[in-house]
Design an enzyme around this catalytic site. Structure first.
Site, PDB file in Angstrom:
ATOM      1  N   LEU A 173       0.840  -1.202   0.000  1.00 52.47           N
ATOM      2  CA  LEU A 173       0.000   0.000   0.000  1.00 52.47           C
ATOM      3  C   LEU A 173       0.870   1.245   0.000  1.00 52.47           C
ATOM      4  CD1 LEU A 173      -2.709   1.555   0.448  1.00 52.47           C
ATOM      5  CD2 LEU A 173      -2.304   1.239   2.908  1.00 52.47           C
ATOM      6  N   ASP A 174       1.655   1.383   1.047  1.00 53.06           N
ATOM      7  CA  ASP A 174       2.561   2.521   1.233  1.00 53.06           C
ATOM      8  C   ASP A 174       3.825   1.980   1.898  1.00 53.06           C
ATOM      9  OD1 ASP A 174       3.900   4.831   1.869  1.00 53.06           O
ATOM     10  OD2 ASP A 174       2.444   5.538   3.333  1.00 53.06           O
ATOM     11  N   PRO A 175       4.815   1.590   1.104  1.00 51.07           N
ATOM     12  CA  PRO A 175       4.973   1.840  -0.334  1.00 51.07           C
ATOM     13  C   PRO A 175       4.272   0.799  -1.200  1.00 51.07           C
ATOM     14  CG  PRO A 175       6.895   0.689   0.482  1.00 51.07           C
ATOM     15  CD  PRO A 175       6.001   0.902   1.670  1.00 51.07           C
ATOM     16  N   ASP A 227       0.624   3.710  -3.616  1.00 50.82           N
ATOM     17  CA  ASP A 227       0.925   5.140  -3.715  1.00 50.82           C
ATOM     18  C   ASP A 227       1.913   5.411  -4.850  1.00 50.82           C
ATOM     19  OD1 ASP A 227       2.961   3.820  -2.372  1.00 50.82           O
ATOM     20  OD2 ASP A 227       3.328   5.429  -0.938  1.00 50.82           O
TER      21      ASP A 227
END
Length: 541
Positions: A218-220, A223
């Protein structure tokens, strides 16, 4: 009724051609009139392109091949052939073997997605026997007990028989796994950051001729993919990126945020706790801003009002300045990647920092061979008073240590840090504190989490207009199902793994999801899983 079904251009000489037209029964699918077909001969110069011939549009549209190549209208036939051949090849080939290392929260969505393909054989390696047993009840997997940190030889043996390894282990173990993949020439996938320790292996990955992809969660992860999709589209239009700001956070759903941290943990909190101790840097209006971690990190926390229904705050995460090069946007004057939390989280953690609870240095008094300590005794040690001090005395000294902040004192009391509950055995104070937080702030079986992400872009178009583009993502976890965090980390990781197995990703080396070859299909497929992004733009002169 007859339907035109086949047209072929046959060259008879350098100056002529024959157009063969077959007629087919549309209902039976067989050739009508007992296979009867009519042949028309047209004079043409076969050395010239079809488009230059003086044929009627009807005849041109009927020609499938000219000079040995499919005409533009019928080039889709080659793609259909390739797709059919690919499916046939996969169905006839032996099963692809995948090793998934780790059996925590993220592994569920990864296993579920890969299990949709019957041609994939999945082995799960973990030292958490109970977790593997639960996974074995849901998915057709081969469970193998292995401690990656301590059983290197067993890891090597496991990796050697695989086509792909997916590491869902703590990031510090990824280099260990990567080395095993390099020596056995096996591809590797992970959701975590490509750390300096992983970057050191880049040449070895190249020499081995394998593919190692990180930052796929997700993050990273998502994004990056959203950023690169927006940036690449802007560049195609001749536009430049003037600013990029991205905030993301995994949170409890609002109704489950009723604790001093306004937060709950779905896995070990150590990484979350240590994150606020790290320095951060970002670019703001052309100037680099450096943020010191630890006690002073609270100074960099700002209110986030872009979701009015949520009481959010955010703070910068790691070094954002390096994304000017990674994303290929040297024109950007503002670059910031940050973390989202509910208001109150940062202040509570700031109090724990003041008390010395977020400290990763070895603390012998917490080792198994030492006498057990209560939290009251540990706090007495940390603030420098005797174990025999009264609770009121400890509370008074702690309050002073916290700078007279009553909300921070209430957070410490709510967690029982001034009481007689035993401190978990651990190598450091933060490890012990992490275990304690898990016992106090874990999700219940009926509780949901939530993912919130916002990416903001300032895009300057060739016309001079400035486009402010916003991409939002809000995902809730499922009751008695996957958490929002597990879905948004696990699914893109699994999708990249499947793409690598199917040959959709051909690039070799160590990389993140920064190319259209990788991010394009994942962003399309993630929508089918119910993870949908909302986009809005405003344009100013």
């Amino acid at each position: 009724m007859e339907k035109l079904s086949e047209f072929r251009l046959h060259s008879e000489s350098s100056h002529g051609c024959c157009l063969k037209i077959s007629l087919q029964d549309p209902d039976s699918g067989s050739l009508g009139c007992a296979g009867l077909f009519r042949t028309h001969k047209l004079l043409s110069d076969a050395s010239q392109p079809l488009e230059s011939q003086n044929f009627s549009p009807v005849v041109c549209d009927a020609v499938i091949t000219s000079n040995g190549s499919l005409t533009d209208k019928y080039k889709y036939i080659q793609k259909l052939r390739e797709s059919r051949e690919r499916v046939q090849s996969l169905s006839m080939s032996p099963k692809k073997k995948v090793l998934v290392l780790g059996s925590g929260y993220v592994s569920g969505p990864v296993l579920e997605y890969l299990s949709r393909d019957n041609n994939i054989e999945i082995t799960v390696g973990s030292d958490m026997v109970n977790q593997m047993q639960q996974l074995s009840k849901k998915y057709n997997i081969n469970p193998v007990s292995v401690n990656v940190a301590k059983q290197e030889e067993k890891l090597q043996s496991l990796v050697a028989s695989q086509d792909l390894v997916i590491s869902l282990l703590p990031y510090v173990l990824h280099p260990v796994v990567a080395k095993a993949c390099i020596s056995n020439r096996v591809n590797m996938i992970t959701a975590s950051y490509i750390t300096p320790a992983m970057k050191e292996l880049e040449k070895s990955v190249d020499d081995a001729g394998i593919t190692v992809i990180g930052e796929l969660g997700l993050d990273p992860g998502l994004d990056h993919m959203l950023a690169m999709e927006t940036i690449d589209k802007a560049k195609e239009l001749g536009a430049t990126i003037e600013s990029y700001v991205s905030y993301c956070g995994g949170l409890p759903a609002p109704e489950y945020s009723d604790n001093p941290l306004r937060y709950k943990f779905s896995w070990s909190p150590v990484g979350v706790l240590m994150n606020i101790m790290q320095p951060a840097s970002y670019l703001l209006n052309g100037k680099v801003v450096n943020v010191t971690g630890g006690v002073s990190f609270l100074d960099s926390v700002t209110s986030m009002d872009y979701f009015p229904g949520l009481n959010l705050e955010g703070y910068p995460n790691r070094d954002s300045t390096r994304y000017a090069e990674i994303y290929g946007i040297p024109s950007a004057h503002t670059l910031l990647r940050g973390t989202l939390r509910y208001k109150g989280y940062s202040k509570a953690l700031n109090g724990f920092v003041k008390l010395g609870l977020i400290n990763r240095e070895a603390y012998p008094a917490l080792l198994p061979e030492s006498n057990p300590l209560t939290w009251k005794q540990l706090l007495c040690d940390l603030v420098g008073i005797s174990h025999s001090s009264s609770c009121e005395k400890l509370k008074e000294v702690v309050f002073t240590k916290l700078g007279g902040d009553s909300t921070q004192l209430e957070a410490a009391e709510w967690l029982g840090l001034l009481g007689d509950e035993q401190v978990p055995q651990a190598e450091s104070i933060v490890d012990a504190f992490s275990k304690h937080l898990v016992s106090k702030l874990s999700y219940g079986p009926e509780e949901k989490d939530m993912i919130v992400m916002r990416d903001s872009f300032g895009i300057r178009h060739p016309s001079g207009h400035l486009e402010n583009k916003i991409i939002d993502l809000v995902v809730y976890g499922d009751f008695n199902g996957f958490s929002a965090m597990a879905k948004t980390v696990g699914l893109p990781t699994a999708m990249a793994a499947k793409m690598l197995l199917d040959g959709e990703i051909e690039a070799k080396g160590l990389m993140g999801p920064f190319t259209k070859e990788i991010y394009g299909p994942i962003l399309e497929r993630i929508k089918a899983e119910g993870i949908v992004f909302n986009t809005q733009s405003t344009i100013k002169p």
